[in-house]
Design a protein around this motif. Structure first.
Motif, PDB file in Angstrom:
ATOM      1  N   PRO A   1      35.868  42.918  44.189  1.00  0.00           N
ATOM      2  CA  PRO A   1      35.466  43.818  43.990  1.00  0.00           C
ATOM      3  C   PRO A   1      35.176  44.642  45.855  1.00  0.00           C
ATOM      4  O   PRO A   1      35.917  44.220  46.210  1.00  0.00           O
ATOM      5  N   PRO A   2      35.823  46.341  45.464  1.00  0.00           N
ATOM      6  CA  PRO A   2      36.271  47.450  46.650  1.00  0.00           C
ATOM      7  C   PRO A   2      35.180  47.252  47.721  1.00  0.00           C
ATOM      8  O   PRO A   2      35.233  47.438  48.934  1.00  0.00           O
ATOM      9  N   ALA A   3      33.791  46.569  47.747  1.00  0.00           N
ATOM     10  CA  ALA A   3      33.008  46.018  48.839  1.00  0.00           C
ATOM     11  C   ALA A   3      33.193  45.492  49.591  1.00  0.00           C
ATOM     12  O   ALA A   3      33.460  45.389  50.759  1.00  0.00           O
ATOM     13  N   GLU A   4      34.196  44.080  48.963  1.00  0.00           N
ATOM     14  CA  GLU A   4      34.240  43.149  49.487  1.00  0.00           C
ATOM     15  C   GLU A   4      35.867  43.574  50.315  1.00  0.00           C
ATOM     16  O   GLU A   4      36.228  43.340  51.559  1.00  0.00           O
ATOM     17  N   GLN A   5      36.435  44.113  49.656  1.00  0.00           N
ATOM     18  CA  GLN A   5      37.856  44.999  50.139  1.00  0.00           C
ATOM     19  C   GLN A   5      37.660  45.907  51.020  1.00  0.00           C
ATOM     20  O   GLN A   5      38.023  45.238  52.756  1.00  0.00           O
TER      21      GLN A   5
ATOM     22  N   LEU B   1      42.707  50.018  48.602  1.00  0.00           N
ATOM     23  CA  LEU B   1      42.260  49.647  47.409  1.00  0.00           C
ATOM     24  C   LEU B   1      42.894  49.303  46.375  1.00  0.00           C
ATOM     25  O   LEU B   1      44.014  50.256  46.145  1.00  0.00           O
ATOM     26  N   HIS B   2      42.469  47.634  45.807  1.00  0.00           N
ATOM     27  CA  HIS B   2      43.723  47.667  44.569  1.00  0.00           C
ATOM     28  C   HIS B   2      42.493  47.351  43.629  1.00  0.00           C
ATOM     29  O   HIS B   2      41.028  46.592  44.037  1.00  0.00           O
ATOM     30  N   PRO B   3      43.230  48.222  42.753  1.00  0.00           N
ATOM     31  CA  PRO B   3      44.235  48.625  41.883  1.00  0.00           C
ATOM     32  C   PRO B   3      44.789  49.420  42.922  1.00  0.00           C
ATOM     33  O   PRO B   3      43.690  50.323  43.319  1.00  0.00           O
ATOM     34  N   VAL B   4      46.086  49.973  42.832  1.00  0.00           N
ATOM     35  CA  VAL B   4      46.402  51.304  43.951  1.00  0.00           C
ATOM     36  C   VAL B   4      45.742  52.243  43.357  1.00  0.00           C
ATOM     37  O   VAL B   4      46.033  53.107  43.757  1.00  0.00           O
ATOM     38  N   ASP B   5      45.093  53.190  41.515  1.00  0.00           N
ATOM     39  CA  ASP B   5      45.115  53.734  40.965  1.00  0.00           C
ATOM     40  C   ASP B   5      44.208  54.216  42.475  1.00  0.00           C
ATOM     41  O   ASP B   5      43.166  55.562  41.892  1.00  0.00           O
ATOM     42  N   LEU B   6      42.896  53.534  42.898  1.00  0.00           N
ATOM     43  CA  LEU B   6      41.746  53.744  43.650  1.00  0.00           C
ATOM     44  C   LEU B   6      42.546  55.088  44.449  1.00  0.00           C
ATOM     45  O   LEU B   6      41.149  55.696  44.652  1.00  0.00           O
ATOM     46  N   GLY B   7      43.462  54.493  44.795  1.00  0.00           N
ATOM     47  CA  GLY B   7      43.945  55.263  46.672  1.00  0.00           C
ATOM     48  C   GLY B   7      42.986  54.925  47.424  1.00  0.00           C
ATOM     49  O   GLY B   7      42.515  53.932  47.500  1.00  0.00           O
ATOM     50  N   PRO B   8      43.866  55.112  48.451  1.00  0.00           N
ATOM     51  CA  PRO B   8      43.084  55.148  49.603  1.00  0.00           C
ATOM     52  C   PRO B   8      41.251  55.789  49.940  1.00  0.00           C
ATOM     53  O   PRO B   8      41.190  56.527  49.499  1.00  0.00           O
ATOM     54  N   ILE B   9      41.117  55.654  50.537  1.00  0.00           N
ATOM     55  CA  ILE B   9      40.541  55.635  50.743  1.00  0.00           C
ATOM     56  C   ILE B   9      39.167  55.426  52.651  1.00  0.00           C
ATOM     57  O   ILE B   9      40.121  54.699  53.416  1.00  0.00           O
TER      58      ILE B   9
END
Length: 163
Positions: free
Chosen positions: A32-36, A57-65
């Motif tokens: 999940p994004p929180a763990e990443q 983040l993965h999946p890559v469609d989330l793009g850079p944070i």
């Protein structure tokens, strides 16, 4: 019988080895994004100061944070920004779990902000809060009350359109 060859028994027929069907190699599901995010932020715990990161983040469609982390002792303040609406939505949903991950890693308090107007997990320690305005002194020579000076963010170059 001395000159007769010994009978040779035929070698047992070799059975073909059972071949297992090729296993499908599916990519492991992304955490999940929180763990990443926590995996990238937790190492900052022992490094006081301001840190700027870009986390993909993965999946890559989330793009850079984009992450701006202000660390003071065991306290952290995060400003998180996503390049896409999907990323911003994932950040909003991840805030409670991200706070739990950071607290499990040893942060005593966490202020998390996505800069999206309302998506905020505020767990500031008392020493990070703005001091209350003081009461005016009694008597005719009481000075004018001084307005509290706004606290400026150290995220230079970041424009919050939702503020």
């Amino acid at each position: 019988m001395a000159g007769q060859p010994l009978p040779v028994s035929p070698a047992p027929a070799q059975q073909p080895a059972a071949v297992a069907p090729a296993a499908r190699t599916e990519p492991a599901a992304a955490p999940p994004p929180a763990e990443q995010l926590a995996a990238e932020i937790v190492p900052l715990r022992s490094r006081d100061g301001e840190h700027k990161l870009t986390v993909h983040l993965h999946p890559v469609d989330l793009g850079p944070i984009t992450v701006t982390a202000q660390v003071r002792g065991n306290d952290i303040q995060l400003d998180l920004g996503g390049a896409t609406e999907g990323a911003r939505e994932a950040l909003r949903a991840a805030l409670p779990e991200l706070r739990r991950e950071l607290e499990r890693a040893g942060f005593d308090s966490c202020l998390l902000n996505t800069g999206t107007g309302g998506a905020r997990e505020d767990r500031r320690p008392p020493h990070w809060q703005r001091p209350a305005a003081t009461e005016p002194l009694a008597g005719p020579a009481a000075p004018e009350p001084v307005a509290a000076t706004p606290v400026r963010s150290r995220t230079a170059g970041v424009l919050d359109l939702h503020a």
